[in-house]
Write an enzyme that holds these catalytic residues in place. Sequence first.
Site, short mmCIF file in Angstrom:
data_model
loop_
_atom_site.label_atom_id
_atom_site.label_comp_id
_atom_site.label_asym_id
_atom_site.label_seq_id
_atom_site.Cartn_x
_atom_site.Cartn_y
_atom_site.Cartn_z
CE LYS A 113 5.04 0.20 11.28
NZ LYS A 113 4.01 1.10 10.74
C1 LIG Z 1 4.06 2.04 9.78
C2 LIG Z 1 2.77 2.63 9.43
C3 LIG Z 1 2.51 3.07 8.12
C4 LIG Z 1 3.55 3.02 7.02
O1 LIG Z 1 3.85 1.71 6.61
P1 LIG Z 1 5.19 1.45 5.77
O2 LIG Z 1 5.30 -0.03 5.68
O3 LIG Z 1 6.30 2.05 6.56
O4 LIG Z 1 5.03 2.11 4.45
C5 LIG Z 1 1.24 3.57 7.86
N1 LIG Z 1 0.30 3.67 8.82
C6 LIG Z 1 0.52 3.27 10.08
C7 LIG Z 1 -0.54 3.43 11.10
C8 LIG Z 1 1.75 2.73 10.43
O5 LIG Z 1 1.97 2.33 11.68
#
Ligand SMILES: *Cc1c(COP(=O)(O)O)cnc(C)c1O
Length: 500
Positions: A113
């Site tokens: 993120k």
């Molecule tokens: C948010 C997240 C995901 C999923 O990503 P999306 O963009 O919502 O599909 C996968 N793995 C981790 C560790 C995340 O924080």
Amino acid sequence: MNYVSTRGGSENIKSAEAIIQGLSANGGLFVPTEIPTIDEAFLSGLTNISYQDRAKQVLSRFLVDYTQDEIDACVMAAYGDNKFDTTEIAPVYPLREKDAVLELWHGPTSAFKDMALQLLPQLLSTALKKTGEKSEIVILVATSGDTGKAALEGFKDVDQIKIAVFYPQNGVSEIQRRQMITQEGGNVTVLAVKGNFDDAQTGVKRIFNDTVYNEELHEDGFKLSSANSINWGRLVPQIVYYFSAYADLVKKGTIAVGDKVNFVVPTGNFGNILAGYYAKRMGLPVNKFVCASNANNVLTDFLRTGVYDRNRTFHKTASPSMDILISSNLERLLYHVTDGNDAQVALWMQSLNETGRYDVGAEVLAKIQELFWADYADDETTLANIRKVFDETHYTMDTHTSVAEYVANTYRTASGDADTVNVILSTASPYKFNQSVLEALVEKDTLEGKDEFAMLDCLAEISGLIVPPALASLKTAPIRHTTVCAKEEMPEVVKAYLKK
Ligand SMILES: *Cc1c(COP(=O)(O)O)cnc(C)c1O
């Protein structure tokens, strides 16, 4: 190039305005009216430049109302200055001859993120200056764990912005929870919601769509916006690392410019994988996007049958950041594969809202399947796969990455394609989900009586990776946020915070 709602209507706005607004007035998501294209010379040109310079080039194609100087300044504030623990920012690790891992977790909160949430606050504060917006912006975030902390880090003490983060009370890992409840900053609040991630996300969406509530806030000088992946400013930074990974593979000689690769993406809200779709539409050579889910496999079923049906049991899994039954960004894909049929998209979303289900039909499904393939892994498989990959390669994966690595292999088998390079997106440091990773790697009694912090040390010993300092320091960080609320109370809790 402007931005319009996936559900139609008259809004037709610049990227800066779309980033300030977050969600369109009719509940749709903002999408670009055109998708810019690049050629092979553009790809070759990325090979020997830094991640920051790659970002500047890709972002300027979409953020056409920002000057190049503005984009450069935003990029350097996000990815410069040792905020990431490697100068490569998003390094590619060669796992096997035809399998590479794109590590997206070298930022300040050890999860992918950060890739977007270090940049979004910069894009937003620049947008406020550009448009002369005078209101104080209130960022509302529903988080399945990682977004919350990454948003708090990105937005803390940013001028003219306040941030409120809602997380499901029992739906995040202990490390994730501690990261959030210890958050510093004069403009932040963190709230636990009694419920799961979808409860928190639905609550936030309801606040956004409540006209009266929004007017009342406006009178007090506030304007809501979102840092969830429904915000275009969250999505656009993610397009960059698809290009960057490709450029790195070219640089290493793993592929030649023009060769197609597969991207295997551990998916929840469909933001990460959708950014890849935009990269492909721009001209990045991609064979397939492989969508990897955990036991909450609503996307696996959708990509196989064309029926999206959220009426199913919600599972709490070892990969909680993917415990999602409504994948918001899928709406943007539907808009693009129907060539902008916003009336149709609006009907599907209405059906999802009213019945929890919609069916896109055979024709649209066929279009989607040209590019997407899907499978899933349950927890037992995920943990066994962490162990298997560790034993074979000595590479330590977190649970989300393991879901993707497992599905990368089922795709190889099912497709019979042994030649195309798989790029597996690694979305969290193994330390963020250390308990599950250790359960996979050591005997049960080794863990008995160990708290989260003893487990960090234990994982360090086994993996040989250093504990990220920000995680190690959580042990002594004071707890600052303790409020728990019901999902119905969310609007009032936000108001109370703003009145302080
Ligand atoms: C948010 C997240 C995901 C999923 O990503 P999306 O963009 O919502 O599909 C996968 N793995 C981790 C560790 C995340 O924080």
